[in-house]
Design an enzyme around this catalytic site. Structure first.
Site, PDB file in Angstrom:
ATOM      1  N   ASP A  11     -25.275   9.092  11.726  1.00 46.51           N
ATOM      2  CA  ASP A  11     -24.176   9.960  12.500  1.00 46.51           C
ATOM      3  C   ASP A  11     -23.003   8.889  12.636  1.00 46.51           C
ATOM      4  O   ASP A  11     -21.770   9.430  12.727  1.00 46.51           O
ATOM      5  CB  ASP A  11     -24.541  10.581  13.784  1.00 46.51           C
ATOM      6  CG  ASP A  11     -24.867  11.835  13.692  1.00 46.51           C
ATOM      7  OD1 ASP A  11     -24.774  12.578  12.812  1.00 46.51           O
ATOM      8  OD2 ASP A  11     -25.974  12.042  14.646  1.00 46.51           O
TER       9      ASP A  11
ATOM     10  N   GLY B 274       0.695  -1.154  -0.110  1.00 45.05           N
ATOM     11  CA  GLY B 274       0.003  -0.096   0.186  1.00 45.05           C
ATOM     12  C   GLY B 274       0.852   1.442  -0.111  1.00 45.05           C
ATOM     13  O   GLY B 274       0.481   2.203   0.477  1.00 45.05           O
TER      14      GLY B 274
ATOM     15  N   TYR C  80     -16.060  -4.118   8.062  1.00 42.03           N
ATOM     16  CA  TYR C  80     -14.426  -3.615   8.020  1.00 42.03           C
ATOM     17  C   TYR C  80     -13.881  -3.611   9.470  1.00 42.03           C
ATOM     18  O   TYR C  80     -12.818  -4.338   9.429  1.00 42.03           O
ATOM     19  CB  TYR C  80     -14.504  -2.011   7.597  1.00 42.03           C
ATOM     20  CG  TYR C  80     -13.241  -1.465   7.771  1.00 42.03           C
ATOM     21  CD1 TYR C  80     -12.267  -1.777   6.776  1.00 42.03           C
ATOM     22  CD2 TYR C  80     -12.857  -0.653   8.618  1.00 42.03           C
ATOM     23  CE1 TYR C  80     -11.017  -1.225   6.778  1.00 42.03           C
ATOM     24  CE2 TYR C  80     -11.502   0.036   8.396  1.00 42.03           C
ATOM     25  CZ  TYR C  80     -10.897  -0.438   7.603  1.00 42.03           C
ATOM     26  OH  TYR C  80      -9.290  -0.012   7.574  1.00 42.03           O
TER      27      TYR C  80
ATOM     28  N   LEU D 223      -7.489   9.490   9.770  1.00 42.23           N
ATOM     29  CA  LEU D 223      -6.493   9.859   9.229  1.00 42.23           C
ATOM     30  C   LEU D 223      -6.750  10.858   8.281  1.00 42.23           C
ATOM     31  O   LEU D 223      -7.776  10.690   7.400  1.00 42.23           O
ATOM     32  CB  LEU D 223      -5.152   8.991   8.925  1.00 42.23           C
ATOM     33  CG  LEU D 223      -4.730   7.875  10.122  1.00 42.23           C
ATOM     34  CD1 LEU D 223      -4.184   6.788   9.278  1.00 42.23           C
ATOM     35  CD2 LEU D 223      -3.995   8.692  11.043  1.00 42.23           C
TER      36      LEU D 223
END
Length: 360
Positions: free
Chosen positions: A322, A12, A138, A168
């Site tokens: 949210d 990556g 995930y 991030l």
């Protein structure tokens, strides 16, 4: 100690965090770095990954590759998020072990923690209650990857460490209008809303040249058609529609700070160091990486509006989800290991907007 000529594979290495880690290693004097783009190596293909490890024989592996996205993408493509991340992790970590890699760094995410975890979240909050539904697939994949590393360490004596970064942002971020995370998404949307307010379609077209909208030919479209298409993403002349209530609290970390923390852990931390905090049953040896500071999404939007110079109204659509209301890291373990963040949010937002403009 890792020698400067040690062969290090950064999976990556073109992504948000991977590219920052790669640059950090170069800046520290490491000279034998290996990276492959997706077109060169599909990490979902187990045979291709095995062939890569056969040929390259890396001594250290940093797994920064992942299938990631914001709340809309996580909610929509649930199967993709769990399947692809499990497959990437199984292939890379499995081949690293089969090829004798002794040291590996796995990058996870603080979405692994329960939705109602006590704040700030300590590492031992993992698996104590239910996850946030919108990103459950995930999160489960990342928990599996982290536990795979921990289990290899316990059974085989490897040094496969796991770091769990907070939200991030930074250079090489994803600014896709549907699939990006909240901070870069807001930067691009406010930039386009500012241009719409100024009726500056030449600059809007330049933006779309750099980052086209899928299935939309902006080159053939009229100004009115472009404005109509942008309205589907909440982008209007004079106002911007944003998902949710704006009340959730979030923590944000500059990606180059995350890279520095990752390399610090890789070079200076051992699994034995992390086991010291564990009880008789060794678990939760991962490391939170963040700032330990939080703000509301609404306040974040105001900061970005100031940096971008957008003068319009921010309208919140509370009918949209949210996500987790609060997700603040306890970073005391990281501080104890000798690392603290350097870039504060206001400076980081300005840096990222400058980078975004330069990248168009």
């Amino acid at each position: 100690m890792i020698a400067k000529d040690t062969k290090i594979y950064v999976a990556g290495h073109r992504g948000l965090v991977g590219s920052a880690i790669y640059r950090n290693l170069v800046d520290r004097g490491f000279t034998n770095l290996v990276g492959r783009t997706h077109s060169e190596l599909d990490l979902l293909d187990p045979l291709a990954v095995r062939s890569f490890f056969d040929a390259e024989r890396p001594e250290v592996v940093i797994l920064a590759a992942a299938h990631v996205g914001g709340i809309m993408a996580n909610s929509t493509y649930r199967a993709d998020f769990i399947y692809e991340n499990l497959q990437i992790q199984q292939n890379v970590i499995g081949e690293a072990f089969r090829h004798g890699v002794k040291r590996l760094l796995f990058l996870g995410s603080t979405c692994i923690y329960p939705r109602e975890a006590q704040q700030p979240i300590k590492e031992d909050a993992l698996l104590t209650s239910a996850l946030e539904y919108t990103n459950e697939p995930y999160a489960i994949a990342k928990i599996a990857g982290m536990k795979l590393c921990e289990s290899f360490n316990l059974q085989y004596g490897t040094e496969y460490l796991a770091v769990m970064p907070t939200n991030l942002y930074g250079p090489n971020d994803n600014f896709h209008l549907e699939n990006s995370h909240v901070l870069p998404a807001m930067i691009r949307k406010m930039h386009l809303a500012k241009l719409l307010s100024n009726n500056d379609f030449d600059l809007i077209r330049q933006d779309l040249d750099a980052r086209p909208i899928k299935d939309f030919d902006h080159k053939a479209a009229s100004d009115a058609q472009i404005a109509d298409r942008l309205s589907h993403y909440g982008i209007h002349a004079g106002h911007l529609d944003l998902w949710g209530s704006g009340r959730p609290l979030r923590e944000f970390l500059w990606s180059e700070d995350m890279a520095d923390a990752s390399v610090h852990v890789l070079l200076n931390v051992s699994f034995d160091d992390l086991k010291k905090d564990a009880g008789q049953d060794v678990r939760n040896t991962h490391i939170n990486v963040g700032t330990g500071k939080e703000l509301s999404i609404a306040r974040l939007a105001e900061k970005i509006r100031d940096a971008v110079g957008f003068k319009g109204e921010l309208r919140w659509d509370a009918s949209k989800p949210d996500g987790t209301m609060r997700k603040l890291c306890d970073v005391s373990r990281l501080h104890k290991l000798g690392w603290r963040h350097k870039v504060e949010l206001d400076e980081g937002i300005r840096r990222l907007y400058d980078w975004y403009i330069e990248s168009i």
